[in-house]
Every structure is written in structure tokens, then in C-alpha cells.
Design an enzyme around this catalytic site. Structure first.
Site, short mmCIF file in Angstrom:
data_model
loop_
_atom_site.label_atom_id
_atom_site.label_comp_id
_atom_site.label_asym_id
_atom_site.label_seq_id
_atom_site.Cartn_x
_atom_site.Cartn_y
_atom_site.Cartn_z
N PHE A 116 48.61 -19.19 -16.44
CA PHE A 116 48.21 -20.26 -15.52
C PHE A 116 47.41 -19.64 -14.39
O PHE A 116 47.89 -18.75 -13.69
CB PHE A 116 49.42 -20.99 -14.92
N ASP A 203 44.86 -10.98 -13.38
CA ASP A 203 45.03 -12.10 -12.45
C ASP A 203 46.24 -11.79 -11.58
O ASP A 203 47.37 -12.00 -11.97
CB ASP A 203 45.23 -13.40 -13.23
N LYS A 232 45.69 -16.35 -2.67
CA LYS A 232 46.93 -16.73 -2.01
C LYS A 232 47.21 -15.95 -0.73
O LYS A 232 46.71 -16.27 0.33
CB LYS A 232 48.10 -16.65 -2.99
#
Length: 377
Positions: A116, A203, A232
């Protein structure tokens, strides 16, 4: 929620909740860190946004800081985490055509099950989760999904498909259920990418920046990707910042006019990003994440709860897996009664990811609340 401080958020009645979602690891530095507030406020008074057609006095300094810290030649600054994944995939395709001599429009990008990295059409196209991709087709051509943690399947695939340009993966799957791959799998991916002249893309939007105890989760497996995606916690939850890092021979395939962003690398983002990274280092948040994470897993595992299948994680990226979806859902509701915010992922796993500023006394309190919720379950 109306305000936050440290590991807590407060509702309109001023009731404090322990935040064990932490913006999906965006708030590693804790809510409203005062040093980041100060840096952001100062920069907002000076300059917030400039066209990338011209230089500003913040972009170079922040780019240098990131490149030196993570050990790459170049960085491309973007906004949300999904943009870093999109950009990395785009760079890999351009590299494939310009450097590997892949036939035009024949590039293949490999992803893995339960990944994801966002909700864009490309991210949906790389997903095997129906809730992510249903009703959003047609999907991106050239995307292939292989089984996570299966070196043999990847080995066979790369032998058969020489037009593969990238293999993108999370070193620990966050939304996939806090899935930690075998050490050998991660090292095999690195070796296979080397052998077949394929770019390894990591990622680390959720796992990076000391969330797992180390600067990047790849360090646990002693591998370095060709392209590193971050996001983030780059801003500590203050502003959307993401980054793609790579060495010159990869990043230089992007030339002026072929990629860009209105807000990416703006002065405000750079000022916030520099302070957010320095706060992580100054307060030794990586070491704290490692110590607190080990304490958490030890205490929860010792309960030997009959509804719990597994307690796993690295640093403060942890998950409690239940035997049934209903148990996981009920547990989240019981935690809310204990003034703890958490969320399920992949149906049966409850993610426990507090900010990295959590202190020992706060972790003890969190364990007590989780213990009460488990036995109430």
C-alpha cells in the site's frame, strides 16, 4: 479531536487520548512539537512559496541535509507520500528507456501483494486489495504483482522478463498488517536486482525516520535500495513533504521540464523538514523507539491472550494480530473506552504506533490500558 501535545490528542471536553495511530507514522516527533512550530512560524513570516523556475535560500540546504543523511547524490522533493511512489516509478521507467535500453513502452514495474502506497490510479493499479482497486480501472499497463517474501518467484520472473525496470517494496508492510519479511528475502531482492540490472525501490514513507528504531527499516536487513521513498514524518505532521533519493546515474534521467511540482521543495516545507529531522536526532528518537518497542512486545506477548495470534513489529511499528476480525474490531472499541486511539489493518491486525517521543511511564500506562482492554475482550 481539537488539539494535541506529545503522544496525546484532546477532545472538546479536554479529555486526553493516547494516539497510537500518530497520523500513520507522520507524527513521529509528537503532536505540535514546539521547535518545529518555531521554525515554521519564522519561515512563514519570511517566505512560503517560490516558483521552481528560480532558486530560494532553503531548497539547497534541505536537499544537502537529506542527501548526506541518507547517503545519496540527489533528492527530488515532492508533497504527499503517494507522490514519492509515483515519482520513483516514473524515474525507473525513464531510466529503463535511457540507460537499460528497454524497448519503447515495454517497461515492467514489479510490486508485491498486500502493498500500500496510496490512492492514486498508479497505486491502485499495483494493489491486490479490492477496496483499493475496485471500480477504478482500467489499470496501469506494465504493472506486475508478485508474492511478498517469495524470492523464488521473483527470481523466475526476472529471468523471463528482461524489460523489468524496478522492484518496489516496503521493507516492513504497514497497511499490509505489520508484515516483516525474512532477512534473506530482502537480501535476495537486492542481489537479484543487481544481477538483472533492475532498480530496487524501497517505500519507506511509513517505516523510515526512526519509526522502526533505525533511520530506515532497510538497515535491519543490511540492504540499500537504488531509490528511497520518504514522506510522512519528514515534516512531523506539520506539512505534506515527501522525497525521492537516488544517485546521479538514476536521478539524472529526469531533466528540466520532465517532472516537477508547484509546492514540492518550497521554502516553508524545507524549513519545517530541516527542523523535523534535527528534532528526531536531537532527542534520540530512534533509540527510544527501539527500547520502547521491545518493552511493549515483551509485555503484550507475556499475556498469552487466547484471541491473539501474534504480537510483532520493529521499534514502535507494532501490530497485534487476532484470530478473528470481530475480535480486532471489538478491541479497537474497547481501547477507545480506555482513551487509546488505534485502528485495524487487514481486518485482523490492530496497529499500535504511538509517537516516538513516548516516555517509559507513558508506555507503562499504555500497556496497562491495552491489558485491560484485552481481558475485557
Amino acid at each position: 479531536m481539537v488539539r494535541g501535545k506529545g503522544i496525546y490528542v484532546y477532545d472538546k471536553y479536554n479529555s486526553p487520548y493516547m494516539d497510537c495511530i500518530a497520523g500513520y507514522s507522520a507524527i513521529n516527533q509528537g503532536h505540535c512539537h514546539p521547535e518545529i512550530i518555531k521554525a515554521a512560524t519564522k519561515q512563514m513570516r519570511d517566505l512560503t512559496l517560490t516558483s521552481r523556475a528560480y532558486h530560494n535560500n532553503r531548497l539547497g540546504s534541505y536537499s544537502e541535509l537529506l542527501c548526506k543523511k541518507f547517503g545519496y547524490d540527489k533528492v527530488l522533493l515532492m508533497n504527499g507520500g503517494v507522490e514519492s511512489g509515483e515519482s520513483a516509478t516514473k524515474i525507473a521507467r525513464a531510466w529503463g528507456y535511457k540507460r537499460k535500453n528497454v524497448p519503447y513502452n515495454q517497461a515492467i514495474n514489479v510490486f508485491f501483494t498486500n502493498n500500500f502506497w496510496g490512492r492514486s490510479l498508479a497505486a491502485c493499479s499495483s494493489s491486490n486489495d479490492p477496496s483499493c482497486y475496485n471500480n477504478f480501472g482500467p489499470y496501469m499497463p506494465g504493472f506486475v504483482i508478485l508474492e511478498y517474501n517469495n524470492s523464488d518467484q521473483l527470481r523466475r520472473f526476472l529471468q523471463i522478463f528482461p524489460n523489468t525496470v524496478s522492484v518496489m517494496l516496503e521493507p516492513i508492510q504497514g497497511e499490509g498488517g505489520i508484515k516483516i519479511p525474512d532477512r534473506q528475502f530482502m537480501q535476495d531482492v537486492r542481489l537479484l536486482c543487481n544481477k538483472h540490472n533492475v532498480l530496487m525501490i524501497a517505500d519507506e514513507v511509513q517505516t523510515g525516520l526512526y519509526r522502526t528504531g533505525t533511520l530506515t527499516a532497510c538497515e535491519h536487513f543490511q540492504v540499500k535500495p537504488d531509490i528511497l521513498c520518504l514522506g510522512k514524518a519528514l515534516s512531523g505532521g506539520f506539512y505534506p513533504i515527501s522525497a525521492v533519493l537516488a544517485d546521479d546515474h538514476i536521478m539524472d534521467v529526469i531533466t528540466p521540464g520532465t517532472h516537477g511540482s508547484t509546492f514540492g521543495g518550497n521554502p516553508l516545507a524545507c524549513a519545517i523538514g530541516m527542523k523535523a529531522l534535527r528534532v528526531l536526532e536531537k532527542q534520540n528518537m530512534g533509540e527510544n523507539a527501539q527500547i520502547m518497542g521491545e518493552y511493549f512486545r515483551e509485555k503484550i506477548k507475556a499475556l498469552e491472550h487466547p484471541c491473539v495470534v501474534d504480537v510483532r513489529g520493529k521499534g514502535l511499528l507494532n501490530g497485534i494480530e487476532f484470530t478473528r476480525k470481530e475480535y480486532a474490531d471489538d478491541f479497537v472499541n474497547l481501547l477507545l473506552d480506555e482513551y487509546v486511539l488505534a485502528k485495524t489493518t487487514r481486518d485482523t491486525v490492530v496497529r499500535i504506533t504511538p509517537p516516538l517521543v513516548i516516555k517509559k511511564r507513558e508506555m507503562k500506562l499504555l500497556v496497562e490500558r491495552i491489558t485491560r482492554a484485552l481481558f475485557e475482550l
